[in-house]
Design an enzyme around this catalytic site. Structure first.
Site, short mmCIF file in Angstrom:
data_model
loop_
_atom_site.label_atom_id
_atom_site.label_comp_id
_atom_site.label_asym_id
_atom_site.label_seq_id
_atom_site.Cartn_x
_atom_site.Cartn_y
_atom_site.Cartn_z
N LYS A 161 49.37 14.79 69.44
CA LYS A 161 49.41 13.33 69.49
C LYS A 161 49.01 12.76 68.15
CE LYS A 161 47.93 12.99 74.31
NZ LYS A 161 46.88 12.49 75.22
N ASP A 171 41.63 9.03 87.22
CA ASP A 171 40.72 9.38 86.12
C ASP A 171 39.31 9.65 86.63
OD1 ASP A 171 42.77 9.26 84.31
OD2 ASP A 171 42.20 7.31 83.48
N HIS A 224 42.67 13.19 79.48
CA HIS A 224 43.97 13.76 79.82
C HIS A 224 44.41 14.85 78.85
CE1 HIS A 224 44.77 9.41 81.34
NE2 HIS A 224 44.11 10.10 82.24
N GLN A 242 58.58 11.44 71.29
CA GLN A 242 58.41 10.27 72.17
C GLN A 242 57.27 9.42 71.62
OE1 GLN A 242 58.56 11.12 76.47
NE2 GLN A 242 56.65 10.01 76.66
N ASP A 243 57.44 8.11 71.71
CA ASP A 243 56.38 7.16 71.35
C ASP A 243 55.95 6.45 72.62
OD1 ASP A 243 56.96 7.91 68.77
OD2 ASP A 243 57.38 5.91 68.03
N TYR A 282 51.06 5.61 70.40
CA TYR A 282 50.97 7.00 69.98
C TYR A 282 52.28 7.74 70.10
CZ TYR A 282 49.66 7.66 74.97
OH TYR A 282 49.60 7.63 76.32
#
Length: 176
Positions: free
Chosen positions: A72, A170, A62, A46-47, A132
């Site tokens: 990643k 966050d 995270h 996945q991007d 990413y």
């Protein structure tokens, strides 16, 4: 691409080797063969793209819990970030250590972060985009994080906390 070992075990900083001429440059952003030769053998599935409108935007710290841990490979494609990672792998010789890397569209650097690290960044300017690749599909039930200001980790951010723009999620992550 040039692969540079970092102070954190298994983390690689990847520097582009652009071909420059009067038009600009051409550079490889990803090459499975070169990555494998450098020890990056995961399969990316996945991007992701993160756009951040304002300077001082914080996203992190995270990680994905096992069995959904993700490797990643990320780079800043517009603007700039101070990217911070923390080794959360209990058996690692760099466990609980953190490092900060400046990634900008201008320097073209990428960072390979293996599974088992917490990851976050703060934007250096407005209109910053981070692209990413990840080795695992996202599983919301496996989402985890640690406090950006956990005193047991001691991350030093270059921006005062009151100037950081962050989500409530966050802000609420527990300490390690």
């Amino acid at each position: 691409m040039r692969f540079v070992e970092t102070a954190l075990r298994d983390v690689l900083l990847i520097e582009p080797q652009p071909n420059v001429d009067g038009r600009g440059y051409f550079s490889r952003a990803f090459c499975q063969l070169e990555c494998a030769q450098a020890g990056i053998t995961c399969h990316f599935v996945q991007d992701n793209l993160s756009y951040n409108e304002r300077a001082g935007t914080f996203r992190g710290m995270h990680f994905q819990k096992e069995p959904y841990g993700e490797d990643k490979l990320l780079r800043c494609i517009a603007g700039g970030i101070d990217d911070v990672i923390v080794d959360l792998r209990p058996g690692s010789p760099t466990y609980r250590r953190w490092e900060k890397y400046r990634l900008t569209a201008e320097n073209g650097r990428a960072l390979f972060i293996p599974k088992g690290f917490a990851h976050g960044y703060v934007t250096l300017c407005g209109h910053t985009s981070v692209y990413y690749k990840v080795s695992q599909f996202y599983h919301p039930e496996a989402a985890g994080g640690i406090r950006w200001d956990d005193p047991a980790i001691g991350i030093t951010w270059d921006l005062p906390p009151e100037e950081m723009i962050m989500s409530e999620q966050d802000r609420a992550w527990p300490p390690l």
